[in-house]
Design a protein around this motif. Structure first.
Motif, PDB file in Angstrom:
ATOM      1  N   MET A 566      17.628  68.611  26.620  1.00 22.92           N
ATOM      2  CA  MET A 566      16.680  67.993  27.540  1.00 22.92           C
ATOM      3  C   MET A 566      15.746  67.023  26.815  1.00 22.92           C
ATOM      4  O   MET A 566      15.332  66.004  27.362  1.00 22.92           O
ATOM      5  CB  MET A 566      15.867  69.069  28.246  1.00 22.92           C
ATOM      6  CG  MET A 566      16.694  69.933  29.184  1.00 22.92           C
ATOM      7  SD  MET A 566      15.688  71.106  30.095  1.00 22.92           S
ATOM      8  CE  MET A 566      14.666  69.991  31.032  1.00 22.92           C
ATOM      9  N   ASP A 569      17.631  64.049  26.447  1.00 18.68           N
ATOM     10  CA  ASP A 569      17.699  63.404  27.753  1.00 18.68           C
ATOM     11  C   ASP A 569      16.477  62.539  28.002  1.00 18.68           C
ATOM     12  O   ASP A 569      16.579  61.407  28.503  1.00 18.68           O
ATOM     13  CB  ASP A 569      17.818  64.485  28.836  1.00 18.68           C
ATOM     14  CG  ASP A 569      17.897  63.895  30.227  1.00 18.68           C
ATOM     15  OD1 ASP A 569      18.613  62.896  30.399  1.00 18.68           O
ATOM     16  OD2 ASP A 569      17.248  64.420  31.144  1.00 18.68           O
ATOM     17  N   ALA A 608      12.002  65.865  36.309  1.00 17.47           N
ATOM     18  CA  ALA A 608      13.124  66.648  35.792  1.00 17.47           C
ATOM     19  C   ALA A 608      12.640  67.878  35.035  1.00 17.47           C
ATOM     20  O   ALA A 608      13.198  68.977  35.186  1.00 17.47           O
ATOM     21  CB  ALA A 608      13.988  65.776  34.877  1.00 17.47           C
ATOM     22  N   ASN A 609      11.594  67.725  34.238  1.00 20.54           N
ATOM     23  CA  ASN A 609      11.072  68.853  33.468  1.00 20.54           C
ATOM     24  C   ASN A 609      10.404  69.897  34.364  1.00 20.54           C
ATOM     25  O   ASN A 609      10.527  71.100  34.113  1.00 20.54           O
ATOM     26  CB  ASN A 609      10.078  68.356  32.411  1.00 20.54           C
ATOM     27  CG  ASN A 609      10.758  67.859  31.156  1.00 20.54           C
ATOM     28  OD1 ASN A 609      11.054  68.619  30.251  1.00 20.54           O
ATOM     29  ND2 ASN A 609      11.033  66.557  31.111  1.00 20.54           N
ATOM     30  N   THR A 611      11.162  70.635  37.528  1.00 22.06           N
ATOM     31  CA  THR A 611      12.177  71.413  38.254  1.00 22.06           C
ATOM     32  C   THR A 611      12.799  72.472  37.346  1.00 22.06           C
ATOM     33  O   THR A 611      13.010  73.623  37.757  1.00 22.06           O
ATOM     34  CB  THR A 611      13.282  70.498  38.812  1.00 22.06           C
ATOM     35  OG1 THR A 611      13.792  69.667  37.765  1.00 22.06           O
ATOM     36  CG2 THR A 611      12.751  69.630  39.934  1.00 22.06           C
ATOM     37  N   THR A 612      13.075  72.107  36.099  1.00 16.24           N
ATOM     38  CA  THR A 612      13.657  73.075  35.167  1.00 16.24           C
ATOM     39  C   THR A 612      12.629  74.131  34.779  1.00 16.24           C
ATOM     40  O   THR A 612      12.966  75.307  34.623  1.00 16.24           O
ATOM     41  CB  THR A 612      14.180  72.363  33.898  1.00 16.24           C
ATOM     42  OG1 THR A 612      14.997  71.254  34.287  1.00 16.24           O
ATOM     43  CG2 THR A 612      15.008  73.311  33.053  1.00 16.24           C
ATOM     44  N   ILE A 638      10.645  73.250  26.993  1.00 11.36           N
ATOM     45  CA  ILE A 638      10.395  72.137  27.926  1.00 11.36           C
ATOM     46  C   ILE A 638       9.063  71.465  27.586  1.00 11.36           C
ATOM     47  O   ILE A 638       8.961  70.235  27.542  1.00 11.36           O
ATOM     48  CB  ILE A 638      10.402  72.648  29.379  1.00 11.36           C
ATOM     49  CG1 ILE A 638      11.836  72.977  29.804  1.00 11.36           C
ATOM     50  CG2 ILE A 638       9.799  71.607  30.326  1.00 11.36           C
ATOM     51  CD1 ILE A 638      11.924  73.727  31.111  1.00 11.36           C
ATOM     52  N   TYR A 894      19.548  72.449  35.467  1.00 12.25           N
ATOM     53  CA  TYR A 894      20.144  71.261  34.845  1.00 12.25           C
ATOM     54  C   TYR A 894      20.644  70.295  35.901  1.00 12.25           C
ATOM     55  O   TYR A 894      20.431  69.076  35.808  1.00 12.25           O
ATOM     56  CB  TYR A 894      21.302  71.668  33.930  1.00 12.25           C
ATOM     57  CG  TYR A 894      21.855  70.492  33.151  1.00 12.25           C
ATOM     58  CD1 TYR A 894      21.302  70.125  31.926  1.00 12.25           C
ATOM     59  CD2 TYR A 894      22.896  69.719  33.658  1.00 12.25           C
ATOM     60  CE1 TYR A 894      21.774  69.038  31.226  1.00 12.25           C
ATOM     61  CE2 TYR A 894      23.377  68.633  32.971  1.00 12.25           C
ATOM     62  CZ  TYR A 894      22.823  68.294  31.749  1.00 12.25           C
ATOM     63  OH  TYR A 894      23.298  67.206  31.058  1.00 12.25           O
ATOM     64  N   ASN A 897      17.814  68.592  37.413  1.00 11.39           N
ATOM     65  CA  ASN A 897      17.296  67.629  36.445  1.00 11.39           C
ATOM     66  C   ASN A 897      18.028  66.298  36.594  1.00 11.39           C
ATOM     67  O   ASN A 897      17.418  65.230  36.723  1.00 11.39           O
ATOM     68  CB  ASN A 897      17.508  68.217  35.035  1.00 11.39           C
ATOM     69  CG  ASN A 897      16.899  67.369  33.947  1.00 11.39           C
ATOM     70  OD1 ASN A 897      16.775  66.161  34.069  1.00 11.39           O
ATOM     71  ND2 ASN A 897      16.544  68.014  32.848  1.00 11.39           N
ATOM     72  N   ASP A 898      19.344  66.389  36.608  1.00  9.80           N
ATOM     73  CA  ASP A 898      20.180  65.191  36.735  1.00  9.80           C
ATOM     74  C   ASP A 898      19.949  64.505  38.081  1.00  9.80           C
ATOM     75  O   ASP A 898      19.807  63.283  38.158  1.00  9.80           O
ATOM     76  CB  ASP A 898      21.646  65.617  36.613  1.00  9.80           C
ATOM     77  CG  ASP A 898      22.469  64.600  35.853  1.00  9.80           C
ATOM     78  OD1 ASP A 898      21.882  63.716  35.219  1.00  9.80           O
ATOM     79  OD2 ASP A 898      23.712  64.702  35.903  1.00  9.80           O
TER      80      ASP A 898
END
Length: 992
Positions: A566, A569, A608-609, A611-612, A638, A894, A897-898
């Motif tokens: 991540m 990413d 994205a971070n 949500t994870t 994270i 994940y 995230n995408d």
């Protein structure tokens, strides 16, 4: 970037603190390595792993308080650095993790003074039955059942809880609701007392970093002892109620006629096989003959009591003994069942009418070395089952040595106890008196005469120093207010733990190298800056874990590696945005500024971070053991990944830009990759729907027809990982164990060809520590022909294994298995709900939430289908359990995230290109993120493949689920989530 200097100072200080904290781990490891060297030098031929562990402990005790480091301002001993080192979980260090259930039923019976009230006892029995298929707590079930049958009877009735002992808390006319509140307080007090008693015992055990805590408001207590090697000793220590009693004992002469009568009656009863529920405990006839010293040519002999029990008959006065019989440990349940039958009890002569048959606390190996033999005693019981002397008379207890230098437990009694002891021993001069602890006989010596002075001892011919110390510990720590039953236990041997550490370092190192090389290959000098930030990120993660005493587990290492992906990413998103600016001829400084801005990459990275991170919170709340470790490292990773990717990388790149360095964010190899891409994704969405539908349908059919392989933590049972000295056939071993377990267990190769995972539900419904011993003994007996010279002691889990033996084991009772499964479902649906709401809040369109959640459902269904289709032939463990749920939730995080990164770009394009058709907006946005999507997914998959191929056997199924999930999640972000969002949006607009 503002406050650049402050961020530099913070990063440097944080890095130094992390190194400082990690240094304690290195120092502790060095001392422990020295201890191993010392033990190896002291070990001589014939010493076993237990003796080697004792040498290691001796060395560590000798240096425990010696200063091993001097920093000038502070000095540290081994104990100091041990307290500050990074804690390793069971899967990396070995040890035991157990969940104990405090018996609320026993507390209620105790509070009611063992009431004989019929309504009360019927309500308890009904609550017992309901508890097997209910997630409610026992007290609520009891009250519900009591209300059904109570009629005019109240809980405050003098024959129930309106007793003299509770008169200050419960009056005889109080209503049931008030009594319920009082009982709840009493039960909570009992659980707290149990917790403190267990803590006191374990603190004296000497295990580093023990973890003891109550689980929520339940009657369950979790105990984790990393590094514990003597598993039997730990189990006895934490489950012992410490109920000490002194009883008179019947001699073997007094009961031998009863045994003859009982033998004939049992033979008659056993003509009907249904009489004996535990018939499957029986062993082969030739083994029974070995026990009884008999020979017979017949293989079809009628069974009787002496098939399972060998009476200790006295041929002369010199053979009079307190031991009345012997039996194999395997057969103790059968003997208990037979001797408790009313037809057998009716045969007891008047003088032994109330006899209680209790087993010795310790078994011994039989002469043929094929099984464990244990002694049976006949205690002089009475109508009220009250011991002659109870353990509350003991003032103090300690381990000492007798005149022959053998260990024993010396006990000092109070004044009342001294008088009772003198009378009991005086009345039984020439007879026997037993010292009984938790219904096990520790000693039953003959009495030469009255013993005055209030001192006595517990001793046994084979008692060890450790056993004597533990008995003294439980007596001094106090009696548990109620029995604590082990309903879940995970045991990992130190050998397997060390192998897991070695495999983890290899996979971790390889994964890091792959990521570092790829970033340099793809982004050149900018990739090197990203790598520096990545290394700082790893330092921060381990530093935080060490600083806060967090436990590092094998799934935790997987969580760290996932956050590395991540982190990469985040840098990929930033670098791709910078490359877009450079492609538009904006200049390096402006492109960098825009790339790191909120309108650039920062918005997508934050979404994205978050949500994870939300997924990690759900995992931490609902998970237990290693799953909590995974969730914790994921959340820490994270936070540190965000900081290092956004701020540390920015400082390095700004420094290069300000110095006039040339940054192209690509290399001669990667130049031109994923540029000028224009894929019409939406035109292909129907084909994607058909492909996804077909795969999901095949998976659902497989789940319907074949099902999913549930692990013991979901269905209950016992599972053992057993290593042999030669390659094994799983089918052959399953057939061999059928005799030992009654039905064939599930046996599967586990990693290496000489290692098997054996799963059975044999006796899982039965309670008691002795049942665990019976099952383990049955496993040993069933595998004996494959184990060579391995003794039962060396076969059991714990201590280092040089030959064959149990490397790890898991036990989960059905009741807690249901609770675990329910919690897992809550975790999955809870995470989906939280994510749905977050995306709705962030993007302000229901269509975005629907697209994201349906895509996640799509991913989960495909992973489940793959597991159902492939588990029967895959060469690694593919059970559906807590680890699998963790993998599913990680896939959810994940995939989201995408998806969020793509949705963020669609939202941006929709706001910028207002004249485009919405389909064109979506296609262009997807095409613009394709380079980032492939780059990130490829990097993450490379990392996961490294762990899958080179990590430990216990994590392969977990990693396989992640690999499938990441691949499917990448596909669904492009071909499922976005098309569904588009179709839903068009439908909403049409309805308007």
């Amino acid at each position: 970037m503002q406050n650049k200097g402050l961020i530099k100072i913070f990063a440097i200080l944080f890095g130094l603190v992390s190194l400082y904290q990690l240094s304690f781990t290195f120092l502790a490891n060095k001392v422990e390595d020295d201890a191993v060297t010392y033990a190896n030098n002291k070990t001589v031929e014939g010493d076993d792993a237990r003796q080697k562990a004792a040498y290691e402990r001796k060395y560590l005790d000798s240096v425990a308080n010696k200063d091993i480091i001097d920093l000038g301002i502070a000095e540290y001993s081994y104990n100091d650095v041990k307290d500050k080192e990074m804690n390793l979980g069971l899967d990396l260090k070995g040890g035991i993790n157990a969940i104990l259930q405090v018996s609320v039923k026993e507390v209620l019976k105790s509070l009611a003074n063992d009431s004989k009230n019929e309504v009360f006892n019927n309500a308890l029995e009904a609550a017992d039955l309901r508890l097997k298929n209910s997630n409610s707590n026992y007290l609520d079930l009891f009250f519900e059942e009591f209300e059904k049958i109570a009629g005019t009877t109240k809980l405050s009735d003098p024959s129930i809880f309106g007793t003299k002992a509770l008169s200050e808390k419960i009056s005889f006319d109080e209503d049931n609701a008030t009594v319920k509140e009082t009982l709840q307080e009493e039960i909570n007090g009992s659980i707290v007392t149990t917790l403190e008693v267990l803590r006191s015992r374990i603190d004296k055990f000497g295990v580093a970093s023990p973890k003891i805590q109550r689980i929520g408001n339940s009657g369950r207590i979790q105990i984790e002892l990393p590094g514990a090697k003597d598993i039997d000793r730990v189990s006895k220590l934490i489950t012992s109620k410490a109920e000490l009693q002194f009883w008179e004992v019947h001699s073997n002469v007094e009961v031998q006629n009863f045994f003859f009568s009982a033998n004939a009656k049992v033979a008659e009863l056993l003509k009907d096989d249904s009489v004996l529920e535990v018939e499957k405990d029986t062993t082969k006839k030739d083994e029974i003959d070995d026990l009884l010293g008999e020979e017979s040519d017949s293989t079809n002999v009628q069974k009787n009591l002496f098939t399972y029990l060998m009476p200790n008959f006295a041929q002369s006065q010199q053979q009079v003994s307190s031991v009345v019989a012997y039996a194999k440990v395997l057969d103790t349940a059968t003997v208990n069942d037979l001797l408790s039958k009313k037809e057998i009890r009716a045969l007891l002569p008047k003088e032994v009418k109330y006899a209680k048959f209790l087993w010795d606390y310790k078994s011994n190996t039989s002469n043929d070395d094929t099984s464990e033999i244990i002694a049976l005693y006949a205690i002089k019981g009475n109508r009220n089952d009250v011991a002659n002397i109870e353990g509350d008379v003991i003032l103090d207890a300690g381990q000492v040595f007798d005149q022959l230098n053998k260990p024993e437990v010396s006990m000092t009694m109070n004044t009342s106890g001294s008088k009772q002891w003198a009378k009991l021993t005086g009345d039984n001069t020439g007879g026997f008196v037993a010292v009984v602890l938790d219904d096990y006989v520790y000693t039953a010596p003959s009495v030469p005469g009255a013993i005055t002075g209030g001192r006595t001892s517990i001793s046994g011919g084979t008692m060890t120093v450790a056993e004597a110390e533990d008995i003294a510990t439980v007596l001094k720590a106090g009696k548990l207010p109620a029995a604590a039953r082990m309903i879940q236990a995970q045991v990992v041997g130190p050998s397997l733990g060390q192998e897991a550490i070695d495999a983890s370092f290899i996979s971790f190192g390889l994964a890091i190298v792959l990521v570092l090389l790829w970033m340099i290959l793809y982004y050149g000098k900018a990739g090197l800056y990203s790598d520096i930030a990545l290394i700082v990120n790893i330092l921060f993660i381990f530093g935080i874990l060490a600083s806060f005493g967090a436990v590092l587990t094998l799934p935790g290492i997987a969580g760290i590696i996932l956050t590395i992906g991540m982190s990469v990413d985040a840098n990929v998103i930033i670098f791709e945005r910078i490359k877009e600016g450079l492609f538009k001829k904006k200049g390096l400084k402006q492109s960098v500024e825009e790339g790191f801005s909120f309108k650039g990459a920062l918005s997508a990275i934050i979404d994205a971070n978050i949500t994870t991170f939300l997924t990690g919170i759900i995992l931490y709340v609902f998970g237990t053991g290693p799953i909590k470790g995974f969730a914790l490292t994921l959340m820490i990773g994270i936070l540190t990944s965000f900081f290092t990717a956004v701020f540390i990388t920015r400082i390095l790149i700004d420094g290069a830009v300000n110095k006039g360095s040339i940054l192209t964010f690509n290399t001669s190899i990667s130049k031109g990759w994923f540029q000028n891409i224009n894929v019409e994704f939406l035109k292909k969405r129907k084909i994607a729907y058909i492909i996804s539908g077909a795969i999901i349908l095949a998976g659902l059919v497989s789940i319907w027809q074949i099902g999913l392989k549930q692990g013991v933590d979901f269905k209950g049972g016992r599972s053992y990982v057993v290593r042999f000295d030669q390659d094994m056939s799983a089918t052959e071993v399953a057939s061999t164990l059928k005799d030992a377990f009654g039905t064939a267990p599930e046996v599967k190769t586990y990693g290496q060809a000489n290692q098997l995972k054996i799963t059975t539900v044999y006796k899982i419904e039965e309670e008691g520590q002795e049942i665990d011993d019976v099952v383990q003994n049955a496993l040993y007996t069933g595998l004996k022909s494959y184990l060579g010279d391995t003794t039962y002691e060396n076969f059991k889990p714990g201590f280092e294994k040089e030959g064959a033996g149990v490397m790890s084991s898991i036990k989960v009772e059905p009741t807690i298995a249901d609770d675990i499964k329910t919690s897992a479902l809550y975790a999955v649906f809870g995470s989906l709900l939280v994510v749905f709401l977050y995306i709705l809040l962030r993007f302000r369109k229901v269509s975005f939430s629907i697209g994201a959640v349906l895509a996640v459902f799509h991913d989960v269904l495909i992973v489940l289908g793959v597991f159902s289709i492939t588990y029967s032939f895959m060469p690694f463990d593919m059970e559906i359990g807590q680890s699998f749920i963790a993998a599913i939730l990680t896939v959810v995080g994940y995939s989201l995230n995408d998806t969020v990164v793509i949705f963020d770009r669609i939202r941006e394009f929709a706001g910028t290109h207002t004249n485009w058709k919405y389909s064109e907006v979506v296609d262009k946005a997807l095409s613009s993120t394709l380079g980032r999507t492939i780059n990130t997914s490829l990097t993450t998959l490379l990392v996961m493949l490294a762990i899958f191929l080179f990590g430990g056997d216990s994590i392969k199924g977990f990693m396989f689920a992640l690999i499938v999930g990441v691949a499917v999640g990448t596909y669904s972000s492009l071909f499922v989530a976005t098309p569904i969002m588009y179709d839903t949006t068009k439908k909403e607009e049409k309805n308007k």
